[in-house]
Write a protein that holds these residues in place. Structure first.
Motif, PDB file in Angstrom:
ATOM      1  N   LEU A 111     -10.477  -6.976 -13.513  1.00  0.00           N
ATOM      2  CA  LEU A 111      -9.567  -7.648 -12.494  1.00  0.00           C
ATOM      3  C   LEU A 111      -8.289  -6.839 -13.025  1.00  0.00           C
ATOM      4  CD1 LEU A 111     -10.622 -10.981 -11.605  1.00  0.00           C
ATOM      5  CD2 LEU A 111     -10.808  -9.402 -10.362  1.00  0.00           C
ATOM      6  N   GLY A 113      -7.307  -4.411 -14.744  1.00  0.00           N
ATOM      7  CA  GLY A 113      -7.128  -2.554 -13.962  1.00  0.00           C
ATOM      8  C   GLY A 113      -6.970  -2.888 -12.861  1.00  0.00           C
ATOM      9  N   LEU A 114      -8.182  -3.268 -12.475  1.00  0.00           N
ATOM     10  CA  LEU A 114      -7.292  -2.762 -10.863  1.00  0.00           C
ATOM     11  C   LEU A 114      -6.489  -3.190 -10.151  1.00  0.00           C
ATOM     12  CD1 LEU A 114     -11.680  -3.549  -9.944  1.00  0.00           C
ATOM     13  CD2 LEU A 114     -10.403  -1.284 -10.284  1.00  0.00           C
ATOM     14  N   THR A 115      -5.923  -4.311 -10.114  1.00  0.00           N
ATOM     15  CA  THR A 115      -5.268  -4.889  -9.696  1.00  0.00           C
ATOM     16  C   THR A 115      -3.763  -5.022  -9.778  1.00  0.00           C
ATOM     17  OG1 THR A 115      -5.220  -6.982 -10.572  1.00  0.00           O
ATOM     18  CG2 THR A 115      -6.840  -6.440  -8.365  1.00  0.00           C
ATOM     19  N   LYS A 117      -1.478  -2.289 -11.530  1.00  0.00           N
ATOM     20  CA  LYS A 117      -0.410  -1.256 -10.960  1.00  0.00           C
ATOM     21  C   LYS A 117      -0.085  -1.388  -9.413  1.00  0.00           C
ATOM     22  CE  LYS A 117      -2.046   2.150 -14.318  1.00  0.00           C
ATOM     23  NZ  LYS A 117      -2.707   3.378 -14.177  1.00  0.00           N
ATOM     24  N   LEU A 118      -0.934  -2.270  -8.559  1.00  0.00           N
ATOM     25  CA  LEU A 118      -0.533  -2.512  -7.103  1.00  0.00           C
ATOM     26  C   LEU A 118       0.303  -3.526  -7.317  1.00  0.00           C
ATOM     27  CD1 LEU A 118      -4.379  -2.099  -6.244  1.00  0.00           C
ATOM     28  CD2 LEU A 118      -2.263  -0.564  -5.817  1.00  0.00           C
ATOM     29  N   SER A 119       0.759  -3.990  -6.127  1.00  0.00           N
ATOM     30  CA  SER A 119       1.739  -4.385  -5.507  1.00  0.00           C
ATOM     31  C   SER A 119       1.461  -6.273  -6.109  1.00  0.00           C
ATOM     32  CB  SER A 119       2.286  -4.606  -4.102  1.00  0.00           C
ATOM     33  OG  SER A 119       1.209  -5.050  -3.360  1.00  0.00           O
ATOM     34  N   GLY A 120       2.338  -7.304  -6.058  1.00  0.00           N
ATOM     35  CA  GLY A 120       1.663  -8.061  -6.722  1.00  0.00           C
ATOM     36  C   GLY A 120       0.913  -9.599  -5.823  1.00  0.00           C
ATOM     37  N   HIS A 121       0.641  -8.568  -4.404  1.00  0.00           N
ATOM     38  CA  HIS A 121      -0.101  -9.537  -3.876  1.00  0.00           C
ATOM     39  C   HIS A 121      -1.403  -9.423  -4.024  1.00  0.00           C
ATOM     40  CE1 HIS A 121       3.614 -10.664  -1.498  1.00  0.00           C
ATOM     41  NE2 HIS A 121       2.986 -11.287  -1.184  1.00  0.00           N
ATOM     42  N   TYR A 122      -2.112  -8.403  -4.900  1.00  0.00           N
ATOM     43  CA  TYR A 122      -3.754  -7.648  -5.579  1.00  0.00           C
ATOM     44  C   TYR A 122      -4.258  -9.035  -6.118  1.00  0.00           C
ATOM     45  CZ  TYR A 122      -2.977  -4.327  -1.883  1.00  0.00           C
ATOM     46  OH  TYR A 122      -2.867  -2.883  -0.445  1.00  0.00           O
ATOM     47  N   PRO A 124      -3.630 -12.559  -7.227  1.00  0.00           N
ATOM     48  CA  PRO A 124      -3.800 -13.280  -6.506  1.00  0.00           C
ATOM     49  C   PRO A 124      -5.125 -13.808  -5.803  1.00  0.00           C
ATOM     50  CG  PRO A 124      -1.614 -13.097  -5.888  1.00  0.00           C
ATOM     51  CD  PRO A 124      -1.676 -12.246  -6.457  1.00  0.00           C
ATOM     52  N   GLY A 126      -6.857 -10.681  -5.492  1.00  0.00           N
ATOM     53  CA  GLY A 126      -8.016 -10.600  -6.150  1.00  0.00           C
ATOM     54  C   GLY A 126      -8.633 -11.581  -7.323  1.00  0.00           C
ATOM     55  N   GLN A 203      11.302  -4.984 -13.476  1.00  0.00           N
ATOM     56  CA  GLN A 203      10.112  -3.176 -13.743  1.00  0.00           C
ATOM     57  C   GLN A 203      11.008  -1.852 -13.832  1.00  0.00           C
ATOM     58  OE1 GLN A 203       6.242  -4.434 -12.108  1.00  0.00           O
ATOM     59  NE2 GLN A 203       6.385  -5.875 -12.361  1.00  0.00           N
ATOM     60  N   THR A 213       5.023  -1.120 -18.717  1.00  0.00           N
ATOM     61  CA  THR A 213       4.949  -1.591 -17.866  1.00  0.00           C
ATOM     62  C   THR A 213       3.806  -2.780 -17.276  1.00  0.00           C
ATOM     63  OG1 THR A 213       5.657  -1.278 -15.461  1.00  0.00           O
ATOM     64  CG2 THR A 213       7.732  -2.249 -16.909  1.00  0.00           C
TER      65      THR A 213
ATOM     66  N   ILE B 327     -15.055  -5.957  -2.545  1.00  0.00           N
ATOM     67  CA  ILE B 327     -13.184  -5.275  -2.655  1.00  0.00           C
ATOM     68  C   ILE B 327     -12.909  -4.737  -3.968  1.00  0.00           C
ATOM     69  CG2 ILE B 327     -12.428  -8.139  -1.675  1.00  0.00           C
ATOM     70  CD1 ILE B 327     -11.080  -8.346  -4.554  1.00  0.00           C
ATOM     71  N   HIS B 338      -2.271   4.696  -6.247  1.00  0.00           N
ATOM     72  CA  HIS B 338      -1.340   4.118  -6.294  1.00  0.00           C
ATOM     73  C   HIS B 338      -0.327   4.875  -7.077  1.00  0.00           C
ATOM     74  CE1 HIS B 338       1.682   0.616  -5.711  1.00  0.00           C
ATOM     75  NE2 HIS B 338       2.576   1.156  -7.162  1.00  0.00           N
ATOM     76  N   GLU B 343       9.671  -2.616  -7.166  1.00  0.00           N
ATOM     77  CA  GLU B 343      10.024  -3.651  -8.083  1.00  0.00           C
ATOM     78  C   GLU B 343       9.100  -4.995  -7.043  1.00  0.00           C
ATOM     79  OE1 GLU B 343      12.093  -5.482 -10.731  1.00  0.00           O
ATOM     80  OE2 GLU B 343      13.102  -3.035 -11.197  1.00  0.00           O
ATOM     81  N   GLU B 344       9.182  -5.322  -6.644  1.00  0.00           N
ATOM     82  CA  GLU B 344       8.773  -7.329  -6.741  1.00  0.00           C
ATOM     83  C   GLU B 344      10.525  -7.531  -5.700  1.00  0.00           C
ATOM     84  OE1 GLU B 344       5.949  -8.030  -5.979  1.00  0.00           O
ATOM     85  OE2 GLU B 344       4.978  -6.144  -8.031  1.00  0.00           O
TER      86      GLU B 344
END
Lengths: 605, 345
Positions: A111, A113-115, A117-122, A124, A126, A203, A213, B327, B338, B343-344
């Protein structure tokens, strides 16, 4: 150690440890089992505090992680006929713990590893999807007992002792909670911990200092999952029964609420949150059905609204409200460990004076139709200061971003110490010996000045999570902190080591960034408007420092608007306008150059 | 598996998928305009469906009280903020609009014989009860923290969802409900029976999607919302109020949620907490669209509906597991595509 020398950390651990030891003596039997549950909840919540409060990531899947481990333990302990290859694990609680832990970590790695690297919404989203998925899976799989679950788990036996009484489990659970707290505190106060603490809001900066990071995020996520897995193992042996309900998404949300209510930025908030939510829930479950005249899960209304109110008014939770009321041993900072030790960090081999450090060849950067940098070539040698100047919009920042590998040129090449580096990332170039500051100061305002600067030395330390958790990293850590302290004293911030970085004046924050960059032992320093916001005396001190660095053989490239500062300091000036080079040469030549004068003052039209 | 079964499952999948697609669009809309992942989207769906069921069954409806409570809270917040800004209580007539509306709704629900009113009236009434929840929800829970960290927005969103599920249980009880279909009968198409309920869902979804397209392309308000989605600060500087954008996007979300609820009410049994899982499938759709692309999200959601229908046939008890595991490949794809560190906010 004299009592007066106890650090606040040790003192708080001792206090809580003492309280725990006395627990079963003063508590009645039924309360002991209640407190056992709180301990299990606190363990899970502690992971969330690290993940959400410190690292700024959100997971609603912690309950599912608890479930994986609890089901593994339950299955292994009750199944009469395990498959042959698993037969050895049936009787041993240790094997159950190890397998539960491995399974949990495998799912968490997948989980994360998949999420991550993406922005912070993925993350939660996921974890919500997977939390639900696992819950349905627990309820469906026949060998896990479906919705009725697994019952009849034998009592826990460790070292020949049978732990089937509440107070026996009590000591095991709370000993593990205490160990987890100590591990977390140790981790936060280490090289890896600083990297994790930088994830929330720092970051880009951390990457430029060589921190991976993604790896730090994954580490925090896996530590949180580990705590959840241990909690699951304890849960199975405490309840002696597992069914899907306590591992639902709803419970995952409850754990998040515990962390938020307790105080999400503080390790002790986990205990506070787990206890207050448990008692409040119990009280509401007694009260609300009386009030509303029917029974149901109505406490969720109160909890939901409470969280909304908390996030708007007291985002720090109970702990942030409580901590100013505690005795002020919280404020005293421990002396930097090993400040007197003689051992220093090894420096990288320094380039020869006159060696070309940075060589930019015909670099062009286009953004759509806009040519921000057009065919630029420049070089910087060891022991030289080059200033890049130009009016606003000349393309200086674009150039700066490409040099620090935040951005990639459309065409052309950038060579650093003879190696082509365009196309690499900021972390890799940091490792090669390029260090930078930021135009808009990027530091971590709630960390101390010393800790902020120590992030700069991240790549010069080598101790990882395990040695940090077990406190085997002290020698390495002392060297890092000593280096940070040395650089801070060198730039003139030696009196501010233990104050919060956010409380410094803007000029001092810029100087802090330089100390942080120096901590990485660079051979090229990239400074983005270092003199902006500095007072006259501070500027002179900065110029002296840069002269000293130059004399030591450092190459410095700076972008600056303050002409007095530039002209009295640098060896060469590179002038840009509209993405083009319009002049290059000695400061006194540039000051007379007609093209430069026209760019700055406007031509006579 | 023969042709008949494929058609039947396909029909099921398209029906559910169309509803997931609507929800995915709504979730994306709210997210891009306000940065809020609208977890309570599902409550609009379940509340609407249960309102329809309660009216049909002639049961008392308490949702007017929720409206009234929220509008009083909004009024109190408005008064408090004005007082803090100006030092005196200044409330205009318009500030009482929601409160008066809620009082009227309470009175209507208590007195009118809704059970005999007929489907179209009941549906309109349901929209009238659910849609105002959207802007009120934004005003009461989100407006004060609209500029905050996205983590805070997410947590408040979850908390509002948790509270609403509890309130749903209080208002509608624990029993599930399913209403009579809007129309009986079916039509023959290519050798298969197409249920008229499917036609309803697909038609309404298409109309809504086209209407949304025109709203965003042709009207000033729609363009203002799009501008806010692209650049919040820039939109504010040219005079688009972020409060208006927030309330407008929440109103649209409530409208889409309520319509989905009305459409799904005759198809599935809905419980007070069913909305979450339904809207989560919309979330999966919007993840497939990368939380950015409307068409990809809609197609993704349709795919979710189909995957769900066909997994019901092959492995009925693993239906949800399969759908939510779907998903993973999309997350992998996003993750590989990506670039660097960001930055968030």
């Amino acid at each position: 150690m004299k009592p007066a020398n106890l650090s606040p950390k040790t003192l708080s651990i001792l206090c809580v440890g003492l309280a725990i030891a006395l627990g079963p003596i003063v508590l009645p039997e039924y309360q002991v089992s209640q407190v056992n549950n709180i301990g299990i909840f606190a363990l899970v919540t502690l992971g969330l505090i690290l993940l959400t409060g410190v690292a700024g990531m959100t997971s609603f899947g912690q309950a599912a992680f608890v479930g994986i481990s609890a089901y593994t333990t339950g299955y292994l302990a009750t199944s009469e006929q395990l498959p042959d290859w698993l037969g050895w694990a049936g009787a041993s609680p240790w094997a159950a713990l190890a397998i539960g832990l491995l399974l949990t970590l495998a799912v968490a790695t997948l989980l994360g590893g998949l999420t991550l690297k993406l922005s912070g919404h993925y993350l939660p989203l996921g974890t919500i999807a997977w939390g639900l998925s696992l819950y349905y899976l627990f309820g469906t799989l026949e060998f896990l007992g479906g919705h009725t679950g697994i019952s009849g788990i034998p009592p826990l036996q460790l070292f020949g002792l049978t732990l089937d009484q509440g107070y026996e489990l009590y000591y095991l659970i709370w000993a593990l909670v205490l160990v987890a707290v100590i591990v977390t505190l140790n981790l936060l106060d280490s090289r890896e911990g600083r990297a994790i603490r930088a994830l929330r809001g720092g970051q880009l900066m951390a990457e430029s200092m060589g921190v991976n990071t993604y790896r730090s995020k994954l580490l925090a996520f896996l530590v949180a999952a580990t705590f959840a897995a241990i909690a699951g193992w304890l849960y199975a042996y405490t309840q002696r029964f597992v069914a899907p309900a306590p591992f639902s998404l709803q419970s995952g949300i409850d754990y998040m609420f515990m962390a938020l209510i307790g105080g999400v930025g503080q390790v002790w908030g986990a205990l506070l949150g787990a206890a207050s939510v448990t008692f409040l829930k119990q009280w509401l479950q007694d009260l609300l059905p009386h009030l509303l005249g029917k029974s149901g899960n109505y406490e969720s209304i109160v909890f939901g609204l409470l969280i909304v109110w908390l996030m708007q008014k007291v985002p720090g939770g109970i702990w942030s409200w409580l901590s100013p009321k505690l005795p002020d041993w919280k404020i005293k900072k421990p002396a930097a460990p090993g400040a007197e030790s003689g051992e220093k960090l090894v420096r990288r081999p320094q380039p020869q004076a006159g060696e070309v450090i940075l060589d930019v060849r015909k670099v062009t950067r286009r953004f759509g139709g806009l040519v921000a940098n057009n065919d630029l070539s420049l070089s910087v040698k060891a022991g030289e200061i080059l200033a890049v100047i130009g009016p606003n919009g000349a393309g200086k920042s674009t150039l700066f971003n490409q040099l620090s590998c935040v951005d990639t040129p459309t065409s052309g090449e950038i060579h650093f110490r003879g190696v082509q580096v365009n196309g690499r990332n900021a972390r890799q170039i940091a490792g090669q010996g390029l260090s930078r500051t930021f135009q808009h100061v990027k530091l971590l305002p709630t960390m101390t000045v010393l800790e902020n600067v120590a992030i700069g030395a991240h790549l010069r330390g080598e101790c990882g999570f395990i040695s940090a958790a077990l406190r085997l990293d002290r020698k390495d850590e002392a060297k890092l902190l000593q280096e940070a302290r040395y650089q801070l004293e060198r730039v003139g911030l030696g009196n501010y080591l233990h104050v919060e970085a956010g409380s410094l004046a803007l000029g001092q924050q810029r100087i802090l960034e330089i100390a942080r960059a120096l901590c990485a032992d660079p051979c090229l320093l990239l400074l983005d408007e270092p003199a902006a916001g500095l007072r006259h005396m501070e500027k002179q001190a900065l110029a002296d420092l840069l002269r000293k660095l130059r004399a030591e053989g450092m190459a410095v490239l700076l972008v600056e608007h303050d002409m007095d500062f530039v002209m009295g300091l640098v060896d060469r000036v590179f002038v840009m306008e509209f993405g083009q080079r319009i002049a290059e040469g000695l400061p006194e030549e540039i000051q007379k150059n007609p093209a430069v004068l026209e760019a700055y003052l406007g031509g006579a039209e | 598996m023969n042709y008949q079964i494929v058609m039947l499952l396909g029909q099921d999948g398209v029906t559910n998928g169309a509803i997931y697609a609507l929800l995915a669009l709504s979730i994306l809309l709210v997210f891009t305009v306000t940065r809020i992942l609208l977890i309570p989207q599902g409550e609009f769906v379940s509340f609407a469906a249960l309102c329809m069921a309660a009216m049909e069954g002639g049961k008392p409806l308490y949702i007017g009280w929720l409206l009234l409570a929220l509008s009083l809270a909004a009024l109190a917040l408005e008064a408090k903020e004005r007082y803090q800004a100006n030092g005196k209580l200044q409330l205009k007539g318009g500030d009482f609009a929601f409160t008066l509306y809620s009082l009227a709704a309470c009175a209507l629900l208590a007195t009118a014989p809704l059970g005999t009113a007929g489907k179209p009236i009941q549906a309109l009434l349901t929209l009238g009860l659910i849609v105002p929840l959207g802007p009120l929800m934004y005003r009461v829970f989100f407006q004060a923290i609209a500029a905050g960290h996205s983590l805070v927005l997410l947590i408040v969103s979850i908390a509002v969802h948790v509270a609403l599920v509890g309130i749903g249980l209080l208002m509608f009880g624990a029993e599930g409900a399913r209403i009579q279909p809007f129309s009986e009968g079916s039509i023959q198409l290519g050798g298969a029976n197409i249920n008229s309920q499917t036609l309803w869902v697909v038609a309404v979804s298409l109309i809504l999607i086209v209407a949304l397209y025109f709203f965003f392309e042709k009207t000033l308000y729609g363009k203002a919302l799009r501008a806010t989605a692209v650049n919040r600060l820039g939109a504010e500087l040219v005079g688009i109020s972020p409060e208006l954008a927030g309330k407008a996007s929440f109103s649209l979300a409530a409208l889409i949620g309520a319509l989905s609820g009305i459409l799904i009410a005759p198809i599935t049994t809905i419980y007070f907490d069913s909305g979450f899982v339904i809207s989560l499938k919309g979330f999966v759709g919007s993840i497939i669209g990368g939380l950015a692309s409307y068409p990809v999200a809609a197609i993704g959601a349709l795919g979710i509906g189909l995957a769900e229908a066909f997994s019901t046939f092959w492995a009925s008890s693993y239906k949800e597991v399969i759908v939510f595991t779907l998903i993973l490949p999309f997350l992998l794809w996003r993750s590989l595509a990506h670039g660097g560190v960001e930055e968030e906010e």
